[in-house]
Design an enzyme around this catalytic site. Structure first.
Site, PDB file in Angstrom:
ATOM      1  CG  ASP A 183     -26.920  65.596  44.258  1.00 35.98           C
ATOM      2  OD1 ASP A 183     -26.815  66.622  44.970  1.00 35.98           O
ATOM      3  OD2 ASP A 183     -26.122  64.639  44.339  1.00 35.98           O
TER       4      ASP A 183
ATOM      5  CG  HIS B 258     -24.622  65.768  47.925  1.00 35.89           C
ATOM      6  ND1 HIS B 258     -25.479  66.621  47.263  1.00 35.89           N
ATOM      7  CD2 HIS B 258     -24.392  66.317  49.140  1.00 35.89           C
ATOM      8  CE1 HIS B 258     -25.754  67.648  48.049  1.00 35.89           C
ATOM      9  NE2 HIS B 258     -25.113  67.485  49.188  1.00 35.89           N
TER      10      HIS B 258
END
Length: 157
Positions: A35, A83
């Site tokens: 991420d 996520h």
């Protein structure tokens, strides 16, 4: 380790707790590395001969060079990812090997700014080698990837 607490020494029990903490850091490292596009963090969780398997045409990546390349492949598909991983389990086969499973939902941003929702389960094998826990294998079982949607994304602070 399925033996009862009474049959294991204090040192063995403490080792399992420390191992669970190290494995939890692997799970977080995967999300954080992906991420935040932190390739060093992402690569720190894999053994040199690890496998990162994403069925459905997304790619099977074996060894650190290929696993590193996976982030380039993913970066071409998604501009950003976010996520959230939950329901993590770890089952110890022995003091240096465990299997794990966790579920994830991810918001994935297309290059045009639309988003897709992705739901999956990660099936993992963790191994401690030379005293360090890392992923030996991660198999991604995807359930769905939604059609792209327009969602207002807020700018960072």
């Amino acid at each position: 380790m399925t033996s009862s607490i009474k049959s294991r020494s204090l040192e063995e029990r403490i080792d399992e707790i420390e191992s669970r903490t190290a494995i939890a850091d692997i799970i977080a490292g995967y999300c954080e590395g992906t991420d935040r596009r932190d390739i060093d963090r992402f690569m720190s969780i894999w053994h040199d001969d690890a496998e990162y398997l994403i069925p459905g045409g997304r790619g099977d990546f074996r060894g650190t060079a290929e696993i590193r390349r996976s982030q380039e492949v993913i970066g071409k598909v998604w501009k950003e990812t976010y996520h959230w991983t939950t329901n993590h389990t770890a089952r110890f086969e022995n003091a240096d090997r465990a299997t794990g499973r966790s579920d994830a939902i991810a918001v994935c941003v297309h290059p045009d700014g639309r988003i897709s929702w992705v739901a999956c389960t990660y099936h993992d094998i963790y191994e401690r080698r030379s005293g360090v826990w890392k992923l030996a294998r991660r198999l991604v079982e995807r359930y769905f990837v939604s059609a792209p949607q327009d969602v207002e994304l807020l700018p960072p602070f």
